[in-house]
Design an enzyme around this catalytic site. Structure first.
Site, mmCIF file in Angstrom:
data_model
loop_
_atom_site.group_PDB
_atom_site.id
_atom_site.type_symbol
_atom_site.label_atom_id
_atom_site.label_comp_id
_atom_site.label_asym_id
_atom_site.label_seq_id
_atom_site.Cartn_x
_atom_site.Cartn_y
_atom_site.Cartn_z
ATOM 1 N NE ARG A 229 50.893 45.649 33.470
ATOM 2 C CZ ARG A 229 51.653 46.561 33.704
ATOM 3 N NH1 ARG A 229 52.292 47.548 32.243
ATOM 4 N NH2 ARG A 229 52.133 46.105 33.975
ATOM 5 C CB CYS A 329 56.023 52.086 42.735
ATOM 6 S SG CYS A 329 55.071 51.934 41.314
HETATM 7 C C1 LIG Z 1 52.024 47.751 40.261
HETATM 8 S S1 LIG Z 1 51.686 46.520 38.629
HETATM 9 C C2 LIG Z 1 52.671 45.022 39.534
HETATM 10 C C3 LIG Z 1 53.971 45.242 39.202
HETATM 11 C C4 LIG Z 1 54.435 43.512 39.773
HETATM 12 N N1 LIG Z 1 53.882 42.880 40.870
HETATM 13 C C5 LIG Z 1 55.992 43.512 39.123
HETATM 14 O O1 LIG Z 1 56.902 43.096 40.595
HETATM 15 O O2 LIG Z 1 56.532 43.182 38.140
HETATM 16 C C6 LIG Z 1 50.083 46.268 38.837
HETATM 17 C C7 LIG Z 1 49.967 45.099 37.879
HETATM 18 O O3 LIG Z 1 48.156 45.021 38.422
HETATM 19 C C8 LIG Z 1 46.858 44.966 37.021
HETATM 20 N N2 LIG Z 1 45.907 44.132 37.887
HETATM 21 C C9 LIG Z 1 45.418 45.480 38.219
HETATM 22 N N3 LIG Z 1 43.707 45.242 37.816
HETATM 23 C C10 LIG Z 1 44.015 44.196 38.256
HETATM 24 C C11 LIG Z 1 42.734 43.235 38.797
HETATM 25 N N4 LIG Z 1 41.806 43.480 39.571
HETATM 26 N N5 LIG Z 1 43.420 42.165 39.365
HETATM 27 C C12 LIG Z 1 44.708 41.249 38.412
HETATM 28 N N6 LIG Z 1 45.422 41.993 37.764
HETATM 29 C C13 LIG Z 1 45.349 44.042 37.598
HETATM 30 C C14 LIG Z 1 47.189 45.580 36.506
HETATM 31 O O4 LIG Z 1 47.525 45.060 35.319
HETATM 32 C C15 LIG Z 1 49.448 45.278 35.772
HETATM 33 O O5 LIG Z 1 50.077 44.822 35.501
#
Ligand SMILES: C[S@@+](CC[C@H](N)C(=O)[O-])C[C@H]1O[C@@H](n2cnc3c(N)ncnc32)[C@H](O)[C@@H]1O
Length: 390
Positions: A229, A329
């Site tokens: 990602r 969301c």
């Molecule tokens: C809901 S999505 C974010 C969507 C983004 N804000 C957008 O508007 O396109 C959550 C993201 O957080 C990442 N993530 C989850 N835990 C994390 C952590 N501890 N540190 C950094 N990223 C993290 C996931 O891999 C995912 O890509």
């Protein structure tokens, strides 16, 4: 007939909210054509359940039939009178014949209740330049345009190169709210910003553009834990000219706040159940927003809510941080109001902000400081903002 009884039973499971529509149907059979048919019928039944129930009552009051399973009558009725179903004429059996006897009335009632009327579909586009097709400006978010999906797809079929350009971003209204609301509340034009969970980057890109347009100087750190990602995030930041963003492939929880002493603003959009975006929308469209977590999701949602709280807690170690925007969301209270209230209770030096007074949809229990987007409006969404007390 056995097939319809099975679909009627699945419909009941969905109404009882045993799980999501998708998982109930997928678990029920490996036969793809059954899954497709069940999905189409059940989603329509859920959307219009009360009206369909009334129609069945009306037919039964005209001619009695010894069938007490209303779901079965609803399911069959939806399949027989679906204008797309070319095989309906041949359908036999006692119940099908019974329904067909009343076809004039049933068709009239289905039409009156707009059961098969196609709803117009729209998409939202954040336009960085004038769009080359008809669109309507959103009443709240600048440069966000509402576009009739048919117009958009017709244009794309003739101009496929449009997809490669970097002058527009398809982004739901819900997803465009946090960065917009953050911008409205930024008082200090010299501030580093952190987007703690950034990929695929919709909100980071929006923040980057707003910062440039409003002369907000400072870096935007875009943190993403997942490697794949992260690559997508980096590519998109390049594509949309976000040179004021520094992407970092880190776990946010391992970041040492003292290494980023100028961060004053944070956007936290952590992983969540995504329940606002799933087919649950169809179930919830006719009900209220305060939905319960289905039994088979309870454990997952509890874990997510603990993770979300942990992420918020980690932000409090950034000593210069003044403003946090938190969004999901999800439509579940456990990931939204509960996380936000828990944060406020544990961190007395932080307070919530009444961030979007003109927005009609507030948090559960009419909490004025939190906002929600109900699934019938766009993707189901939650936003809260916290400010460090002076
Ligand atoms: C809901 S999505 C974010 C969507 C983004 N804000 C957008 O508007 O396109 C959550 C993201 O957080 C990442 N993530 C989850 N835990 C994390 C952590 N501890 N540190 C950094 N990223 C993290 C996931 O891999 C995912 O890509």
């Amino acid at each position: 007939m056995q097939k319809y009884s099975q679909i009627a039973a699945l419909l009941q499971q969905c109404l009882d909210r045993k799980s999501t529509l998708k998982s109930i149907i997928l678990k029920s059979s490996s036969n793809q054509s059954f899954v497709r048919q069940a999905y189409a019928i059940i989603s329509k039944a859920i959307q219009h359940y009360e009206q369909l129930y009334q129609i069945v009552e009306e037919i039964k009051s005209i001619q009695y039939i010894d069938i007490f399973d209303y779901n079965l009558l609803i399911v069959l009725m939806l399949d027989i009178f679906n204008p797309q179903n070319k095989k309906a004429k041949k359908m036999g059996g006692v119940v099908a014949r019974y329904l067909k006897t009343h076809k004039v009335l049933i068709k009239q009632l289905l039409e009156q209740n707009k059961i098969y009327e196609q709803e117009k579909k729209y998409i939202y586009i954040r336009a960085l330049q004038q769009l080359p097709f008809e669109s309507e400006n959103d009443e709240h978010i600048p440069n966000l345009c509402k576009v009739d999906y048919d117009i958009y797809s017709q244009y794309l079929s003739k101009n496929p190169e449009f997809l490669k350009g970097n002058t527009y971003i398809v982004q739901s209204k819900s997803s465009a709210l946090p960065a917009y609301l953050l911008l409205r509340n930024i008082k200090n034009k010299i501030a580093d910003i952190i987007d703690c969970c950034a990929a695929p980057g919709n909100k980071t890109i929006q923040l980057s553009h707003y910062a440039k347009q409003n002369n907000i100087t400072g870096k935007i750190y875009a943190i993403e834990r997942d490697e794949k990602r992260f690559e997508i995030l980096k590519n998109r930041l390049n594509k949309y000219n976000c040179e004021n963003v520094q992407p970092l492939n880190f776990d946010f929880l391992t970041i040492k706040p003292r290494d980023y002493p100028n961060i004053k603003i944070a956007l936290l959009d952590p992983s969540c159940s995504g329940s606002g975006m799933l087919q649950l929308r169809m179930i919830e469209a006719s009900k209220d927003d305060s939905i319960e977590v289905p039994d088979d999701k309870k454990e997952q949602v509890t874990q997510l809510s603990q993770f979300q709280s942990k992420m918020l807690h980690h932000l409090t170690f950034f000593k210069q941080l003044k403003l946090i925007i938190y969004s999901t969301c999800s439509i579940y209270k456990e990931e939204n109001e509960d996380v936000a209230n828990n944060f406020l209770q544990l961190h007395q030096q932080w307070e919530s902000v009444n961030l979007f007074p003109e927005w009609p949809y507030r948090g559960i229990d009419n909490n004025q400081h939190f906002i929600r987007v109900p699934p019938k409006e766009s993707d189901g969404f939650f936003v809260a903002m916290f400010k460090r007390k002076q």
